[in-house]
Design an enzyme around this catalytic site. Structure first.
Site, PDB file in Angstrom:
ATOM      1  N   LYS A  19       0.860  -1.186   0.000  1.00  0.00           N
ATOM      2  CA  LYS A  19       0.000   0.000   0.000  1.00  0.00           C
ATOM      3  C   LYS A  19       0.893   1.231   0.000  1.00  0.00           C
ATOM      4  CE  LYS A  19      -4.504   0.771   0.441  1.00  0.00           C
ATOM      5  NZ  LYS A  19      -5.534  -0.208   0.103  1.00  0.00           N
TER       6      LYS A  19
HETATM    7  N1  GLU Z   1      -7.166  -0.001  -3.234  1.00  0.00           N
HETATM    8  C1  GLU Z   1      -7.907  -1.193  -3.491  1.00  0.00           C
HETATM    9  C2  GLU Z   1      -7.900  -2.102  -2.274  1.00  0.00           C
HETATM   10  O1  GLU Z   1      -7.743  -1.666  -1.160  1.00  0.00           O
HETATM   11  C3  GLU Z   1      -7.466  -1.870  -4.766  1.00  0.00           C
HETATM   12  C4  GLU Z   1      -6.029  -2.337  -4.782  1.00  0.00           C
HETATM   13  C5  GLU Z   1      -5.571  -2.821  -6.155  1.00  0.00           C
HETATM   14  O2  GLU Z   1      -6.381  -2.843  -7.062  1.00  0.00           O
HETATM   15  O3  GLU Z   1      -4.385  -3.162  -6.265  1.00  0.00           O
HETATM   16  O4  GLU Z   1      -8.135  -3.273  -2.374  1.00  0.00           O
END
Ligand code: GLU
Length: 419
Positions: free
Chosen positions: A108
């Site tokens: 993240k």
């Molecule tokens: N931000 C989204 C999540 O928390 C998508 C992450 C992604 O598509 O890599 O799952």
């Protein structure tokens, strides 16, 4: 809708991980490795503002685990972003991807910034400089960012362009959630919201309920909340309340969602929508309804309001909207919680499809995307449901247990380098 107490999400995530690991007798060597991120970066992001001054923002990227494949997870632009929050969210991505059987690790990123205060040019400057700072650590085989709170397909386009400029050729696979014109996938924008409704429908089937006619309240009308509202409305549910950061609107007979989406796109506000009463975000959570879908930020259901939640099913559209203490109270009150790593997995599932389609340079129809999304979410739901029924535990603990078992097997097979 702020992360009120710093570190709550991190503490909750570690607590659930440790407790579930103990209850399933997880290999201790696996647990000690999962308790810490593999890599964590803090970067300074200087931006030339429109008044020509320079402001420096703090940026982060945490790569928690890459046993199952390249790291994967969104990038968040929000004033509450800090290293602890990003680390917790990266951990959740590892468990989410493992639970969903995706060949991806967890990561993240984020920048501590209020995107509503930045012009388009400033946003572009911020994104390009942040990408430059994390450039050595990302890439289609290393770590693949995607949208999250406060970022969009346009943000992904700037990241892809900056990364490609530095490498000297186009590399669409460095991010997912891109606009369609530059290699995005059909169905990616609606995926998280649609996936949460597939999960809710699976829960209805297991508990002899019907999505048709079900009264649902949704907190958040961003990408997740608005698409969840549309998907549920199309399937006959009644969306009785929705909200954004300012507050919410309510009609116990159900809101006209297609008209509301139009109204919101035009006015960027929920207010003045006909035949509705206003209500606060706190009141929306406590509304009388069948299902509640918190699709904004974390820790909004906590020790103080958990007892007042009337909905029978809580679908975690956001990451970590229910704190550990609230989770206990809700479970004691007989509520069924569909945990975030399952309920909001639609986004990363279709991100995975986008990555695969890009690598193969062969693109699927929206029907194919949604059909495959449905099958991954419902299969994962079944695995979690069976575990929770057989072990008599909550869906959250079951989801964590199922994810941990998969990671344990993979980590044991790969072993530890150098020994
Ligand atoms: N931000 C989204 C999540 O928390 C998508 C992450 C992604 O598509 O890599 O799952």
């Amino acid at each position: 809708m702020q992360n009120m107490v710093d570190g709550v999400l991190y503490k909750n995530t570690v607590k659930t991980l440790t407790a579930v690991a103990e209850s399933i007798n997880l290999d201790k060597d696996v647990l000690v490795r999962l308790l810490k991120p593999r890599r964590a970066f803090i970067v300074s992001v200087p931006v030339r503002m429109d008044d020509h001054s320079i402001q420096v923002f703090d940026g982060y990227r945490v790569q928690h685990n890459q046993t199952l494949g390249p790291c994967k997870g969104g990038i968040r632009y929000h004033p509450s972003v800090n290293m602890t929050e990003v680390a917790a969210l990266a951990m959740l991505m590892t468990f989410k991807n493992a639970l969903l059987h995706l060949p991806l690790g967890g990561a993240k990123g984020g920048v501590c910034v209020d995107p509503s205060k930045l012009s388009e040019t400033e946003m572009q400057g911020l994104t390009r400089r942040y990408t430059t700072e994390i450039h050595p650590f990302i890439g289609p085989e290393r770590d693949i960012p995607a949208p999250d709170v406060g970022t969009s397909p346009q943000t992904m386009a700037w990241i892809m362009d900056t990364y490609s400029q530095k490498e000297g050729f186009s590399i669409p696979g460095v991010v997912t959630g891109k606009p369609l014109e530059i290699g995005g996938s059909l169905g990616r924008v609606s995926a998280t919201g649609l996936g949460s409704i597939y999960a809710l429908r699976a829960a209805c089937e297991k508990t002899d309920r019907s999505l048709e006619g079900m009264k649902i309240a949704i907190q958040g009308f961003g990408n997740v909340g608005s698409h969840a509202a549309m998907s549920a409305h199309e399937r006959g549910a009644k969306i009785v309340a929705v909200s954004d950061v300012i507050g919410g609107i309510h009609n116990s007979n159900g809101l006209d969602i297609p008209k509301l989406v139009e109204h919101y796109e035009k006015n960027r506000s929920l207010s003045d929508f006909p035949d509705t009463e206003t209500l606060s975000n706190a009141d929306l959570l406590e509304l009388k309804c069948d299902a509640l879908l918190p699709a904004a930020l974390d820790s909004v259901i906590h020790e103080e309001n958990a007892d007042k939640i009337k909905a029978e099913i809580i679908v975690e559209g956001a990451n970590g909207p229910v704190t550990g203490a609230a989770d206990k109270i809700l479970s004691e009150n007989g509520k069924l919680i569909i945990p975030d790593i399952l309920a909001n997995g639609g986004g990363v599932i279709v991100s995975y499809f986008e990555w695969v389609q890009g690598l193969a340079a062969f693109f699927w129809t929206e029907e194919e995307v949604n059909h495959r999304l449905h099958s991954i979410i419902t299969n994962a739901f079944d695995r979690v449901w069976s575990f929770s029924q057989s072990q008599k535990c909550t869906m959250r603990d079951a989801a964590m247990a199922v994810a941990l078992r998969r990671l344990e097997a993979a980590m044991q097979l790969r072993g530890l380098y150098p020994r």
